[in-house]
Design a protein around this motif. Structure first.
Motif, PDB file in Angstrom:
ATOM      1  N   LEU A 174       8.370  10.614  17.957  1.00 27.13           N
ATOM      2  CA  LEU A 174       8.019  12.038  17.990  1.00 27.13           C
ATOM      3  C   LEU A 174       7.045  12.339  19.122  1.00 27.13           C
ATOM      4  O   LEU A 174       7.259  13.266  19.921  1.00 27.13           O
ATOM      5  CB  LEU A 174       7.416  12.447  16.649  1.00 27.13           C
ATOM      6  CG  LEU A 174       7.205  13.954  16.415  1.00 27.13           C
ATOM      7  CD1 LEU A 174       8.528  14.698  16.441  1.00 27.13           C
ATOM      8  CD2 LEU A 174       6.483  14.193  15.092  1.00 27.13           C
ATOM      9  N   LEU A 175       5.984  11.543  19.237  1.00 26.76           N
ATOM     10  CA  LEU A 175       4.978  11.772  20.285  1.00 26.76           C
ATOM     11  C   LEU A 175       5.575  11.585  21.677  1.00 26.76           C
ATOM     12  O   LEU A 175       5.357  12.412  22.568  1.00 26.76           O
ATOM     13  CB  LEU A 175       3.798  10.820  20.075  1.00 26.76           C
ATOM     14  CG  LEU A 175       2.897  11.101  18.869  1.00 26.76           C
ATOM     15  CD1 LEU A 175       1.896   9.961  18.671  1.00 26.76           C
ATOM     16  CD2 LEU A 175       2.155  12.416  19.039  1.00 26.76           C
ATOM     17  N   LEU A 211       6.279  14.539  24.458  1.00 27.50           N
ATOM     18  CA  LEU A 211       5.601  14.447  25.755  1.00 27.50           C
ATOM     19  C   LEU A 211       6.598  14.598  26.908  1.00 27.50           C
ATOM     20  O   LEU A 211       6.299  15.263  27.906  1.00 27.50           O
ATOM     21  CB  LEU A 211       4.863  13.109  25.862  1.00 27.50           C
ATOM     22  CG  LEU A 211       3.918  12.934  27.055  1.00 27.50           C
ATOM     23  CD1 LEU A 211       2.900  14.062  27.135  1.00 27.50           C
ATOM     24  CD2 LEU A 211       3.214  11.588  26.977  1.00 27.50           C
ATOM     25  N   VAL A 212       7.785  14.006  26.769  1.00 28.74           N
ATOM     26  CA  VAL A 212       8.828  14.183  27.791  1.00 28.74           C
ATOM     27  C   VAL A 212       9.224  15.653  27.896  1.00 28.74           C
ATOM     28  O   VAL A 212       9.374  16.201  28.998  1.00 28.74           O
ATOM     29  CB  VAL A 212      10.064  13.319  27.463  1.00 28.74           C
ATOM     30  CG1 VAL A 212      11.211  13.641  28.429  1.00 28.74           C
ATOM     31  CG2 VAL A 212       9.736  11.846  27.548  1.00 28.74           C
ATOM     32  N   CYS A 231      18.405  14.995  21.630  1.00 29.45           N
ATOM     33  CA  CYS A 231      19.062  14.135  20.630  1.00 29.45           C
ATOM     34  C   CYS A 231      18.043  13.242  19.927  1.00 29.45           C
ATOM     35  O   CYS A 231      18.094  13.077  18.696  1.00 29.45           O
ATOM     36  CB  CYS A 231      20.127  13.275  21.300  1.00 29.45           C
ATOM     37  SG  CYS A 231      21.535  14.196  21.937  1.00 29.45           S
ATOM     38  N   ASN A 232      17.129  12.669  20.702  1.00 27.38           N
ATOM     39  CA  ASN A 232      16.120  11.778  20.122  1.00 27.38           C
ATOM     40  C   ASN A 232      15.195  12.511  19.151  1.00 27.38           C
ATOM     41  O   ASN A 232      14.872  11.995  18.078  1.00 27.38           O
ATOM     42  CB  ASN A 232      15.292  11.129  21.233  1.00 27.38           C
ATOM     43  CG  ASN A 232      16.092  10.114  22.038  1.00 27.38           C
ATOM     44  OD1 ASN A 232      17.128   9.627  21.586  1.00 27.38           O
ATOM     45  ND2 ASN A 232      15.627   9.800  23.224  1.00 27.38           N
ATOM     46  N   LEU A 233      14.772  13.718  19.522  1.00 23.22           N
ATOM     47  CA  LEU A 233      13.888  14.499  18.646  1.00 23.22           C
ATOM     48  C   LEU A 233      14.596  14.890  17.354  1.00 23.22           C
ATOM     49  O   LEU A 233      14.014  14.801  16.261  1.00 23.22           O
ATOM     50  CB  LEU A 233      13.398  15.751  19.369  1.00 23.22           C
ATOM     51  CG  LEU A 233      12.229  15.568  20.341  1.00 23.22           C
ATOM     52  CD1 LEU A 233      11.975  16.855  21.115  1.00 23.22           C
ATOM     53  CD2 LEU A 233      10.965  15.155  19.599  1.00 23.22           C
ATOM     54  N   VAL A 257      15.514   5.330  20.193  1.00 28.24           N
ATOM     55  CA  VAL A 257      14.903   6.661  20.254  1.00 28.24           C
ATOM     56  C   VAL A 257      13.459   6.552  20.753  1.00 28.24           C
ATOM     57  O   VAL A 257      12.957   7.444  21.432  1.00 28.24           O
ATOM     58  CB  VAL A 257      14.947   7.324  18.859  1.00 28.24           C
ATOM     59  CG1 VAL A 257      14.255   8.672  18.869  1.00 28.24           C
ATOM     60  CG2 VAL A 257      16.385   7.479  18.394  1.00 28.24           C
ATOM     61  N   VAL A 258      12.803   5.435  20.429  1.00 27.57           N
ATOM     62  CA  VAL A 258      11.420   5.199  20.860  1.00 27.57           C
ATOM     63  C   VAL A 258      11.375   4.730  22.302  1.00 27.57           C
ATOM     64  O   VAL A 258      10.520   5.168  23.085  1.00 27.57           O
ATOM     65  CB  VAL A 258      10.749   4.152  19.939  1.00 27.57           C
ATOM     66  CG1 VAL A 258       9.335   3.843  20.421  1.00 27.57           C
ATOM     67  CG2 VAL A 258      10.715   4.649  18.499  1.00 27.57           C
TER      68      VAL A 258
END
Length: 337
Positions: free
Chosen positions: A20-21, A25-26, A51-53, A287-288
């Motif tokens: 999430l962080l 940030l991106v 997609c990741n979020l 995702v991380v």
């Protein structure tokens, strides 16, 4: 809960927080920097971050609940929606990485024609294809009721409950992983190995010029010569490390989960439930890692997020100093009274 389940739940919580962080940030870097927004790869990175979020806020919490309660979290409708998203977002992420590798291949192998071959319109067409490709599989799965809670992965994902549909589901799963994981891996390997070949060719040319220069400069200090040779060695390793990271993280994170899904289809092998959740956590770890591999460790993004942090810290320090001076003035007024 067993000690294994506690550890796995803790891992999912850590993955959620870091993902999430990092992805937020991106997104902030993209919104803050006009230079990043002007670049065509920024569209692919934005799509990957989206997609990741969405995976972080929709799928990971339900997997955590599935590990803790050992049952389907929420109702069937919620699980079907989350399972649909899981299939769509995973495929979209893989294809976005493939699109980024194609962009790098064109930029390195065809540098003079890059701006004519990869414009915003071309990037939008590629993204349209990735969305169409990604959404087709979950639509088919949802229409055939092949989405549900899978206890092996403690997740809402592709799952067939009807024995009579086993053959069709096996074919569907094989085609799905072939046209998502395998297709993306082939594109990544082809494009990045071509990029590596060009990078090594340029390194050899630079090495020849460096060695000729060192031979001509007879009176050069030995320390300067050593530094030149060390930089020459680092330059050869830099491209290899980057490309190994791109391909390596893709295989390390997705391959265990995909192989487990395929092995699961055979009734011969019994898969341990802990391994099923571990393979799912490895898939979540992509995702991380994506924000760091593709964005935050690059010079432009690094400069942008440092500027954002400095701006926030500067504002907070100004506010705190203003509050301090205000309280100091109040104390003086009280003393004068």
């Amino acid at each position: 809960m067993s000690i294994w389940e506690v550890i796995l739940a803790f891992v999912v919580v850590v993955l959620m927080l870091v993902a999430l962080l990092a992805n937020v940030l991106v997104l902030l870097c993209f919104l803050y920097s006009a230079d990043i927004r002007k670049q065509v790869p920024g569209l692919f990175i934005l799509n990957l971050t989206f997609c990741n979020l969405l995976m972080t806020v929709s799928n990971m919490p339900l997997t955590l609940a599935g590990i803790i309660y050992k049952s389907q979290p929420g109702g069937d409708q919620i699980c079907h929606i989350v399972g649909f998203l899981e299939t769509f977002l995973t495929t979209n992420s893989m294809l976005s990485m493939a699109a980024l590798s194609i962009d790098r291949w064109i930029a390195v192998v065809f540098p003079l024609s890059y701006h004519s071959k990869m414009r915003y319109r071309d990037a939008a067409l590629i993204l349209s294809y990735t969305w169409l490709h990604s959404v087709s599989f979950p639509i088919v799965a949802a229409s055939l009721s092949w989405v549900g809670f899978h206890h092996l992965y403690a997740s809402c994902t592709l799952y067939n409950k009807r024995p009579e549909d086993r053959t069709q589901f096996v074919i569907f799963t094989g085609v799905f992983h072939t046209l998502s994981f395998l297709l993306s891996l082939i594109v990544l390997c082809f494009t990045y190995l071509k990029v590596l070949k060009v990078a090594r060719f340029h390194c050899k040319r630079i090495d020849v010029i460096t060695m000729q220069t060192l031979v001509l400069l007879v009176d050069i200090h030995p320390s300067v010569r050593e530094r030149c040779l060390e930089e020459q060695k680092r330059r050869r390793q830099r491209a290899t490390k980057k490309i190994s990271t791109f391909i390596g993280t893709f295989i390390l994170c997705f391959a265990p989960y995909v192989i487990t899904r395929l092995v699961e289809l055979s009734s011969v092998v019994n898969i341990n439930s802990h391994w099923g959740i571990i393979s799912k956590c490895l898939a979540y770890s992509k995702v991380v890692s994506d924000p760091f591999v593709y964005s935050l460790l690059r010079h432009q993004y690094k400069k942008t997020w440092k500027d954002i942090i400095n701006k926030i810290l500067k504002r907070s320090s100004i506010n705190s100093s203003a509050l301090t001076s205000e309280s100091h003035n109040r104390n003086i007024l009280q003393l004068n009274e």
